[in-house]
Design a protein around this motif. Structure first.
Motif, PDB file in Angstrom:
ATOM      1  N   UNK A 185      16.562  24.503  15.240  1.00  0.00           N
ATOM      2  CA  UNK A 185      15.699  24.450  14.053  1.00  0.00           C
ATOM      3  C   UNK A 185      14.307  23.916  14.390  1.00  0.00           C
ATOM      4  N   UNK A 186      13.310  24.505  13.763  1.00  0.00           N
ATOM      5  CA  UNK A 186      11.949  23.955  13.737  1.00  0.00           C
ATOM      6  C   UNK A 186      11.701  23.537  12.289  1.00  0.00           C
ATOM      7  N   UNK A 187      11.611  22.222  12.069  1.00  0.00           N
ATOM      8  CA  UNK A 187      11.626  21.698  10.698  1.00  0.00           C
ATOM      9  C   UNK A 187      10.324  20.983  10.354  1.00  0.00           C
ATOM     10  N   UNK A 188      10.055  20.950   9.059  1.00  0.00           N
ATOM     11  CA  UNK A 188       8.889  20.240   8.524  1.00  0.00           C
ATOM     12  C   UNK A 188       9.384  19.127   7.610  1.00  0.00           C
ATOM     13  N   UNK A 189       8.911  17.890   7.886  1.00  0.00           N
ATOM     14  CA  UNK A 189       9.240  16.739   7.055  1.00  0.00           C
ATOM     15  C   UNK A 189       7.977  16.282   6.320  1.00  0.00           C
ATOM     16  N   UNK A 190       8.137  16.010   5.036  1.00  0.00           N
ATOM     17  CA  UNK A 190       7.019  15.537   4.219  1.00  0.00           C
ATOM     18  C   UNK A 190       7.443  14.293   3.457  1.00  0.00           C
ATOM     19  N   UNK A 191       6.649  13.235   3.609  1.00  0.00           N
ATOM     20  CA  UNK A 191       6.804  12.039   2.780  1.00  0.00           C
ATOM     21  C   UNK A 191       5.590  12.002   1.862  1.00  0.00           C
ATOM     22  N   UNK A 192       5.705  12.508   0.631  1.00  0.00           N
ATOM     23  CA  UNK A 192       4.518  12.565  -0.245  1.00  0.00           C
ATOM     24  C   UNK A 192       3.975  11.194  -0.607  1.00  0.00           C
ATOM     25  N   UNK A 193       4.848  10.217  -0.700  1.00  0.00           N
ATOM     26  CA  UNK A 193       4.406   8.854  -1.007  1.00  0.00           C
ATOM     27  C   UNK A 193       5.522   7.896  -0.655  1.00  0.00           C
ATOM     28  N   UNK A 194       5.151   6.869   0.060  1.00  0.00           N
ATOM     29  CA  UNK A 194       6.083   5.773   0.327  1.00  0.00           C
ATOM     30  C   UNK A 194       5.352   4.467   0.076  1.00  0.00           C
ATOM     31  N   UNK A 195       6.098   3.484  -0.357  1.00  0.00           N
ATOM     32  CA  UNK A 195       5.507   2.171  -0.588  1.00  0.00           C
ATOM     33  C   UNK A 195       5.856   1.275   0.584  1.00  0.00           C
ATOM     34  N   UNK A 196       4.802   0.685   1.167  1.00  0.00           N
ATOM     35  CA  UNK A 196       5.001  -0.185   2.312  1.00  0.00           C
ATOM     36  C   UNK A 196       4.433  -1.562   1.992  1.00  0.00           C
ATOM     37  N   UNK A 197       5.039  -2.566   2.595  1.00  0.00           N
ATOM     38  CA  UNK A 197       4.625  -3.941   2.324  1.00  0.00           C
ATOM     39  C   UNK A 197       4.595  -4.700   3.644  1.00  0.00           C
ATOM     40  N   UNK A 198       3.426  -5.264   3.944  1.00  0.00           N
ATOM     41  CA  UNK A 198       3.259  -6.061   5.151  1.00  0.00           C
ATOM     42  C   UNK A 198       3.694  -7.494   4.872  1.00  0.00           C
ATOM     43  N   UNK A 199       4.787  -7.918   5.493  1.00  0.00           N
ATOM     44  CA  UNK A 199       5.230  -9.301   5.333  1.00  0.00           C
ATOM     45  C   UNK A 199       4.281 -10.258   6.041  1.00  0.00           C
ATOM     46  N   UNK A 200       3.732  -9.820   7.161  1.00  0.00           N
ATOM     47  CA  UNK A 200       2.721 -10.568   7.910  1.00  0.00           C
ATOM     48  C   UNK A 200       2.012  -9.591   8.835  1.00  0.00           C
ATOM     49  N   UNK A 201       1.322 -10.092   9.834  1.00  0.00           N
ATOM     50  CA  UNK A 201       0.593  -9.210  10.754  1.00  0.00           C
ATOM     51  C   UNK A 201       1.515  -8.364  11.619  1.00  0.00           C
ATOM     52  N   UNK A 202       2.809  -8.745  11.748  1.00  0.00           N
ATOM     53  CA  UNK A 202       3.669  -8.125  12.747  1.00  0.00           C
ATOM     54  C   UNK A 202       4.941  -7.498  12.187  1.00  0.00           C
ATOM     55  N   UNK A 214       0.850  -1.190   0.000  1.00  0.00           N
ATOM     56  CA  UNK A 214       0.000   0.000   0.000  1.00  0.00           C
ATOM     57  C   UNK A 214       0.887   1.243   0.000  1.00  0.00           C
ATOM     58  N   UNK A 215       0.295   2.394  -0.269  1.00  0.00           N
ATOM     59  CA  UNK A 215       0.995   3.680  -0.256  1.00  0.00           C
ATOM     60  C   UNK A 215       0.675   4.419   1.042  1.00  0.00           C
ATOM     61  N   UNK A 216       1.663   5.160   1.537  1.00  0.00           N
ATOM     62  CA  UNK A 216       1.473   5.917   2.774  1.00  0.00           C
ATOM     63  C   UNK A 216       2.107   7.288   2.631  1.00  0.00           C
ATOM     64  N   UNK A 217       1.429   8.319   3.120  1.00  0.00           N
ATOM     65  CA  UNK A 217       1.955   9.684   3.154  1.00  0.00           C
ATOM     66  C   UNK A 217       2.150  10.090   4.611  1.00  0.00           C
ATOM     67  N   UNK A 218       3.134  10.977   4.844  1.00  0.00           N
ATOM     68  CA  UNK A 218       3.449  11.382   6.213  1.00  0.00           C
ATOM     69  C   UNK A 218       3.731  12.876   6.262  1.00  0.00           C
ATOM     70  N   UNK A 219       3.387  13.477   7.391  1.00  0.00           N
ATOM     71  CA  UNK A 219       3.698  14.880   7.654  1.00  0.00           C
ATOM     72  C   UNK A 219       4.177  14.967   9.103  1.00  0.00           C
ATOM     73  N   UNK A 220       5.409  15.506   9.316  1.00  0.00           N
ATOM     74  CA  UNK A 220       5.994  15.541  10.650  1.00  0.00           C
ATOM     75  C   UNK A 220       6.615  16.909  10.913  1.00  0.00           C
ATOM     76  N   UNK A 221       6.588  17.313  12.162  1.00  0.00           N
ATOM     77  CA  UNK A 221       7.233  18.538  12.623  1.00  0.00           C
ATOM     78  C   UNK A 221       8.262  18.143  13.669  1.00  0.00           C
ATOM     79  N   UNK A 222       9.455  18.729  13.575  1.00  0.00           N
ATOM     80  CA  UNK A 222      10.523  18.367  14.514  1.00  0.00           C
ATOM     81  C   UNK A 222      11.141  19.616  15.133  1.00  0.00           C
ATOM     82  N   UNK A 223      11.699  19.425  16.314  1.00  0.00           N
ATOM     83  CA  UNK A 223      12.495  20.453  16.987  1.00  0.00           C
ATOM     84  C   UNK A 223      13.878  19.852  17.205  1.00  0.00           C
ATOM     85  N   UNK A 224      14.908  20.501  16.640  1.00  0.00           N
ATOM     86  CA  UNK A 224      16.246  19.926  16.704  1.00  0.00           C
ATOM     87  C   UNK A 224      17.321  20.953  16.978  1.00  0.00           C
TER      88      UNK A 224
END
Length: 655
Positions: free
Chosen positions: A540-557, A498-508
């Protein structure tokens, strides 16, 4: 000018060849008819286009549906109809092709004129219940179907009331039907708003119980039951919640026991579900007396098909919401027809049961030919149905029955050669969000099996929102510390990829220390030397964006993934603290004098916004509840500009 015979032969051959090259399915065909009339009695003779036999299929044939233009209809091939009075009537023929490679013939009405009445018209009572829904055929995208709503006055007095037709289910994004025509013959009037004057009174007359009509071409289905209901506002709200569109008709002056028919033409839309196994429905509500809330409900299920073949498998599990299906029951239906020259005594249906369904929950809801369940006795001499299972299949076996063949002599009704099994089944305890395909092998006695289409099940994507937080490490930076939090968006509980998108804010923050020496020669020839430590501190106060990532479930865990990461600093604070220690150097004497009174400390500060853009690729894994729920993960990121390496350690909870 005379054309030479050889040239004429070549031109004719080319023309014939071009016509043969044309796809049979692209040729529009029209079903017409002829008739013989005597007084007010007419005999109708269909003239459909030639059939184009499907190779390897049973013999192609037509089924017929006639509208006589006076509120009556017939399903016979050559009907004879008596009109009540003189006049001009518009007769419509609907011919449906079975096992045929061509398009379904178009409908073309014709006028029939009755000049005199020579026979007495007799109204025929045909309704077993007060309300009935029928159709002329199964819906095919971009074709017309005729729906007949029949209703009867169950009261002992003249009444007036309302009839409703609900269509286009809410669960489907696109509309399946367009209501293109409504044909009424008893003064029914269309109503735009359903402002029914509810009295709250209940008529206590006994209601008739419905009986299911057998056969598949004109099957009338029940919605719960057809006993009389009394909470009309609730019934209407339930129907509005399920269906997008409705047609409302008012009627009056209906005599006791009188039966009436209303004809609707529904055109199936191009966007109609392409799954040939999907089941859609329309629902009617009948209020026989406007002075009371008493009403009846009837629902008719229809199977979406690509051709009008009688051996089919279908399901109402075509489109499912994964979040809501855990305790639901799903229905499947297998239709079949004996196309032999003689009757079938044993019919075996071997149907696939996907792993996601629990075979132990399978129950037969309805069947035809009607017969009881076979006992465990070995020698059975009466009609019954036996259900057995293998690892992947359910096997329904009709034993000691008589199902006539469509090619059998003296068989005039094709419906009598058809049968069906309708069963319900629940999901297994551990089921996954994946598409399934089922089909049935139908054995008539000892003949080779007829293989049905695939009945598919699939899930709506759904949305899963995840909360994510963690810690980032950049080995290329000194004293680097960075904490982040954010959200993820992905399909709900996907089975594998499946595809997954992410949006994160960091303090570093990180430091960069520079150490160097500055020397100058003064007027005495001595050297002024400063040993300088320049500490660069970044916040820094940063913004991270993952517009699309491909993920694959090998099993339930366990899950793995890869994708693209973008970063920008929303704000960056840069503080430089410089410390200098003074030393006087006398090169000629080789002497150094330390003078702390001339030491210095300086500090500068600057702030920038939307800077330090970075692009990188990553790969990582999750351990825990990979599909839904909590898990922990690690990710390595390689940035195309410095600093190149980054490691993310995080926890995530997907909802």
């Amino acid at each position: 000018m005379r054309i030479p015979g050889s040239l004429l032969f070549i031109l004719t051959s080319c023309c014939i060849f071009a016509q043969e090259e044309q796809s049979a399915d692209s040729v529009q065909r029209t079903a017409t008819f002829d008739y013989n009339i005597s007084g007010n009695a007419v005999e109708l003779i269909p003239q459909p286009p030639p059939l184009i036999q499907i190779a390897g299929a049973p013999k192609a044939y037509y089924s017929y549906f006639w509208e006589f233009g006076d509120g009556n209809f017939s399903r016979k091939e050559h009907p004879r109809h008596v009109y009540k009075k003189e006049g001009e009537y518009e007769v419509n023929l609907w011919a449906t092709n079975h096992y045929d490679n061509g398009k379904t013939p178009a409908t073309r009405p014709q006028k029939v004129k009755v000049d005199k009445v020579t026979e007495t018209y007799e109204a025929r009572a045909s309704l077993e219940d007060d309300l009935s829904l029928q159709r002329n055929r199964e819906p095919v995208p971009e074709e017309d179907i005729a729906v007949v709503l029949s209703y009867k006055n169950p009261k002992a007095y003249v009444t007036g009331g309302k009839i409703y037709l609900f269509y286009n289910e809410q669960q489907y994004k696109d509309k399946n039907f367009e209501l293109t025509d409504t044909r009424t013959y008893h003064g029914e009037k269309s109503v735009r708003e359903d402002g029914f004057a509810y009295t709250g009174d209940i008529s206590r007359e006994t209601a008739l119980l419905a009986s299911a009509e057998k056969g598949t071409l004109f099957l009338t289905q029940k919605w719960q039951d057809s006993t009389e209901r009394v909470n009309l506002p609730l019934t209407l709200e339930e129907a509005k919640a399920r269906y997008k569109d409705r047609s409302i008709l008012e009627f009056d002056h209906m005599s006791p026991g009188e039966e009436r028919n209303v004809f609707f033409t529904l055109r199936t839309t191009p966007e109609m579900l392409k799954d040939t196994s999907a089941i859609v429905s329309v629902r009617s509500i009948y209020v026989p007396d406007e002075n009371y809330d008493n009403h009846k409900v009837r629902e008719m299920e229809m199977e979406i098909v690509t051709s009008h073949d009688p051996n089919k498998m279908s399901s109402n599990a075509t489109v499912m919401n994964y979040r809501l299906v855990r305790f639901k029951t799903f229905r499947f239906k297998i239709r079949f027809q004996n196309n032999g020259e003689g009757p079938a005594n044993t019919i075996r249906l071997e149907t696939d049961i996907p792993d996601m369904f629990d075979k132990n929950t399978l129950e037969i809801e309805d069947l035809y030919p009607e017969c009881p369940v076979c006992p465990k006795e070995e020698n059975i001499t009466y009609s019954c149905i036996d259900t057995t299972f293998t690892d992947k299949k359910a096997i329904f076996t009709f034993k000691n029955i008589y199902l006539p063949g469509s090619e059998q002599k003296n068989i005039k009704e094709y419906d009598s050669t058809k049968g069906f099994v309708k069963y319900r089944i629940k999901l297994a305890k551990d089921f996954h969000k994946k598409k399934t395909k089922s089909r049935t092998a139908i054995y008539f006695d000892k003949n080779e099996p007829v293989i049905t289409n695939y009945a598919t099940t699939r899930f709506l994507p759904g949305i899963s929102i995840g909360a994510k937080a963690g810690y980032m490490i950049s080995p290329d930076l000194d004293n680097h510390r960075e904490y982040f939090a954010g959200i993820t968006i992905s399909p709900y509980k996907s089975y594998r990829g499946y595809l997954q998108a992410e949006l994160m804010v960091s303090a570093g923050s990180f430091d960069k220390l520079r150490q160097f020496t500055e020397e100058t020669v003064n007027e005495n020839g001595f050297v002024d030397s400063y040993a300088i430590d320049a500490l660069n501190e970044y916040r820094n106060l940063s913004l991270y964006l993952v517009p699309a990532s491909y993920r694959y479930n090998l099993n339930n865990f366990l899950a793995v993934g890869t994708g693209l990461q973008l970063k920008a600093d929303l704000s960056s604070k840069h503080c430089i603290t410089s410390t200098g220690e003074y030393t006087l150097l006398i090169p000629s004497e080789g002497v150094n004098f330390r003078d702390d009174t001339r030491d210095f400390v300086t500090q500068t500060e600057s702030t920038t916004a939307f800077a330090n853009f970075q692009t990188g690729i990553f790969a990582g894994f999750n351990v825990g509840f990979a599909r839904i729920g909590p898990s922990i993960g690690a990710r390595y990121v390689y940035n195309f500009n410095s600093p190149h390496s980054q490691v993310q350690l995080y926890a995530i909870w997907k909802f």
